[in-house]
Design a protein around this motif. Sequence first.
Motif, PDB file in Angstrom:
ATOM      1  N   UNK A   1       0.844  -1.195   0.000  1.00 46.05           N
ATOM      2  CA  UNK A   1       0.000   0.000   0.000  1.00 46.05           C
ATOM      3  C   UNK A   1       0.879   1.244   0.000  1.00 46.05           C
ATOM      4  N   UNK A   2       0.634   2.147  -0.921  1.00 44.10           N
ATOM      5  CA  UNK A   2       1.403   3.381  -1.014  1.00 44.10           C
ATOM      6  C   UNK A   2       0.463   4.572  -0.896  1.00 44.10           C
ATOM      7  N   UNK A   3       0.844   5.550  -0.064  1.00 44.95           N
ATOM      8  CA  UNK A   3       0.028   6.755   0.079  1.00 44.95           C
ATOM      9  C   UNK A   3       0.233   7.629  -1.157  1.00 44.95           C
ATOM     10  N   UNK A   4      -0.857   7.947  -1.830  1.00 43.95           N
ATOM     11  CA  UNK A   4      -0.767   8.810  -3.010  1.00 43.95           C
ATOM     12  C   UNK A   4      -0.507  10.248  -2.581  1.00 43.95           C
ATOM     13  N   UNK A   5       0.481  10.859  -3.206  1.00 47.29           N
ATOM     14  CA  UNK A   5       0.728  12.304  -3.060  1.00 47.29           C
ATOM     15  C   UNK A   5       1.120  12.722  -1.645  1.00 47.29           C
ATOM     16  N   UNK A   6       1.788  11.843  -0.879  1.00 48.97           N
ATOM     17  CA  UNK A   6       2.263  12.271   0.443  1.00 48.97           C
ATOM     18  C   UNK A   6       3.279  13.404   0.319  1.00 48.97           C
ATOM     19  N   UNK A   7       4.119  13.345  -0.712  1.00 45.79           N
ATOM     20  CA  UNK A   7       5.116  14.398  -0.896  1.00 45.79           C
ATOM     21  C   UNK A   7       4.449  15.758  -1.072  1.00 45.79           C
ATOM     22  N   UNK A   8       3.338  15.798  -1.809  1.00 41.51           N
ATOM     23  CA  UNK A   8       2.651  17.061  -2.008  1.00 41.51           C
ATOM     24  C   UNK A   8       2.111  17.604  -0.690  1.00 41.51           C
ATOM     25  N   UNK A   9       1.599  16.713   0.160  1.00 39.41           N
ATOM     26  CA  UNK A   9       1.112  17.141   1.473  1.00 39.41           C
ATOM     27  C   UNK A   9       2.268  17.717   2.293  1.00 39.41           C
ATOM     28  N   UNK A  10       3.406  17.007   2.305  1.00 38.11           N
ATOM     29  CA  UNK A  10       4.571  17.494   3.043  1.00 38.11           C
ATOM     30  C   UNK A  10       5.037  18.850   2.525  1.00 38.11           C
ATOM     31  N   UNK A  11       5.057  18.998   1.206  1.00 39.55           N
ATOM     32  CA  UNK A  11       5.544  20.250   0.612  1.00 39.55           C
ATOM     33  C   UNK A  11       4.605  21.424   0.902  1.00 39.55           C
TER      34      UNK A  11
ATOM     35  N   UNK B   1       3.041  13.584   8.744  1.00 43.77           N
ATOM     36  CA  UNK B   1       3.110  12.532   9.761  1.00 43.77           C
ATOM     37  C   UNK B   1       1.722  12.220  10.323  1.00 43.77           C
ATOM     38  N   UNK B   2       0.917  13.257  10.511  1.00 37.83           N
ATOM     39  CA  UNK B   2      -0.446  13.031  11.000  1.00 37.83           C
ATOM     40  C   UNK B   2      -1.259  12.202  10.013  1.00 37.83           C
ATOM     41  N   UNK B   3      -1.062  12.468   8.724  1.00 37.12           N
ATOM     42  CA  UNK B   3      -1.767  11.689   7.707  1.00 37.12           C
ATOM     43  C   UNK B   3      -1.301  10.235   7.737  1.00 37.12           C
ATOM     44  N   UNK B   4       0.001  10.018   7.884  1.00 42.65           N
ATOM     45  CA  UNK B   4       0.525   8.647   7.969  1.00 42.65           C
ATOM     46  C   UNK B   4      -0.096   7.911   9.154  1.00 42.65           C
ATOM     47  N   UNK B   5      -0.178   8.593  10.304  1.00 40.12           N
ATOM     48  CA  UNK B   5      -0.771   7.970  11.495  1.00 40.12           C
ATOM     49  C   UNK B   5      -2.250   7.643  11.259  1.00 40.12           C
TER      50      UNK B   5
ATOM     51  N   UNK C   1      -1.432  -9.107   9.584  1.00 43.19           N
ATOM     52  CA  UNK C   1      -0.348  -8.303  10.148  1.00 43.19           C
ATOM     53  C   UNK C   1      -0.150  -7.061   9.291  1.00 43.19           C
ATOM     54  N   UNK C   2      -0.161  -5.894   9.913  1.00 47.18           N
ATOM     55  CA  UNK C   2       0.046  -4.633   9.209  1.00 47.18           C
ATOM     56  C   UNK C   2       1.403  -4.073   9.604  1.00 47.18           C
ATOM     57  N   UNK C   3       2.181  -3.583   8.622  1.00 44.79           N
ATOM     58  CA  UNK C   3       3.503  -3.020   8.896  1.00 44.79           C
ATOM     59  C   UNK C   3       3.711  -1.757   8.072  1.00 44.79           C
ATOM     60  N   UNK C   4       4.532  -0.873   8.584  1.00 43.31           N
ATOM     61  CA  UNK C   4       4.976   0.277   7.805  1.00 43.31           C
ATOM     62  C   UNK C   4       6.395  -0.028   7.330  1.00 43.31           C
ATOM     63  N   UNK C   5       6.570  -0.091   6.005  1.00 44.65           N
ATOM     64  CA  UNK C   5       7.858  -0.492   5.442  1.00 44.65           C
ATOM     65  C   UNK C   5       8.791   0.692   5.215  1.00 44.65           C
ATOM     66  N   UNK C   6       8.224   1.852   4.870  1.00 42.84           N
ATOM     67  CA  UNK C   6       9.045   3.037   4.613  1.00 42.84           C
ATOM     68  C   UNK C   6       8.165   4.261   4.792  1.00 42.84           C
ATOM     69  N   UNK C   7       8.629   5.416   4.341  1.00 38.33           N
ATOM     70  CA  UNK C   7       7.928   6.659   4.584  1.00 38.33           C
ATOM     71  C   UNK C   7       6.466   6.644   4.199  1.00 38.33           C
ATOM     72  N   UNK C   8       6.140   6.256   2.970  1.00 38.97           N
ATOM     73  CA  UNK C   8       4.750   6.297   2.515  1.00 38.97           C
ATOM     74  C   UNK C   8       4.237   4.921   2.125  1.00 38.97           C
ATOM     75  N   UNK C   9       4.866   3.886   2.605  1.00 39.14           N
ATOM     76  CA  UNK C   9       4.559   2.532   2.147  1.00 39.14           C
ATOM     77  C   UNK C   9       4.226   1.623   3.323  1.00 39.14           C
TER      78      UNK C   9
END
Length: 454
Positions: free
Chosen positions: A71-81, A89-93, A108-116
């Motif tokens: 699962x990848x968060x669409x457009x997280x970079x745009x939110x950060x920018x 970070x709030x959106x990730x949470x 089992x749910x895991x966070x693999x990287x910044x937006x993944x």
Amino acid sequence: MEAVLAKLAPTDRDVVEGALARAEKTETELRYLADHDPLTGLFNRRWFRAELDQQVSFTARYGGQGAVMMIDIDALKEVNDRFGHQVGDNLIRAIAGVLRDRVRATDLVARLSGDEFAVLMPQTDTVGALRLGEDLRAQVAEQAGSGPEAEGATISVGVAIFDGRVGPEATLAGADRAMYRAKAEGRNRIALFEGLEPDLGELRSGKPTSARIRDALTQNRLSLATQPIRNLASGGVERYELLLRMLDEDGELLPAASFIQVAERSGMIQELDRWVVGRALQLLAERDAGGEPLSLHVNLSGASLTDLSVLDFIERSFDEGDADPARFTFEITQTARIEDYDAAAGFADRLTEFGCEVAIDDYGAGYGPFQYLKRIPFDVIKIDGAFVRDMARNDADQLTVKAIVQIAHGLGKRTIAEFVEDEDTTRMLRDYGVDMAQGFHLGRPVDAAEALAA
């Protein structure tokens, strides 16, 4: 321990018991952090991979099916920018909370990287996996993106089914490919990886797989090439850049560009970085012993910049070895996407405390060039080769190079130009005030063990 405490005076006993309690609490916290993502509280990549290995082995032995969801968060970079990393970070949470609440108790749910993120679903079939994936996609769109700063936040989902015929690496890579297809088809959708076969057919295509990279690490089939970096004023060689290579099963030497992305997606890039650092220290020590010291440049991935285990490895290697950190330059590629600038800046700070130099590589391309200058401590800017290769024939490239040199020198930093392929370019770079340069015209990559032999 009880007998020892009994012999102490009450005040001393209270002090010792308090210290023991704090030590136990710290140990518990460290054990937790070893397996969990500190931002979301979900399991981390290491734990997820261990569980995936177990489930794939279980289905291979006893039958049945399972699924992996990327699962990848669409457009997280745009939110950060737009709104800053705190909002990101709030959106990730928020998305982590949706995933945690909607999966089955056995998943089992895991966070693999910044937006993944990833979900492991034991004992499920294609229909069940797609149904859950669609539910997660819909719930994220409805709940996690409800705030004004994250309006329209969505996820792209990729699913791969495993039944024991393929290993965990192939399963994870299949889900990853499906997720990227979902993004390419417009985001906010789910895609299924179909036709999962051993090694995903990548062996037939000749592309390096994560399994091949792992074999290269364990079977000593990695090597280093070196390319000279010349001082443009004197023409002499000041330093060398180390370039990673991998020897495949057929004896072909593959450049890093052909397998780095696979290593990054499969979580092995930090291992490759550690291998390069260790080998570089050996080369420096060998040259020192021969009385011919030299300076080396080593590339670090964006993932390593936020991984404290890599920093600990570097520090320990310097402490235990004989190499001089002052002759070590770590290159941080400016095309790498850094999710946590504060952590990356802290990493770079520690490198400079060791006595190393930090260079920003590929400057002018990729993500947020001015964010790097403002937030990452550095000593050298390496001008991206896309602006250098054709600059003798391109006015825009000439203006770009001049501007980068002006910025670097205004900050008291040095510059290196990459991809120098002719004498006209060399002359222009010298006239513009570029300090150093590398490229085929100035020296081609050769085997490091031979080129740097004392």
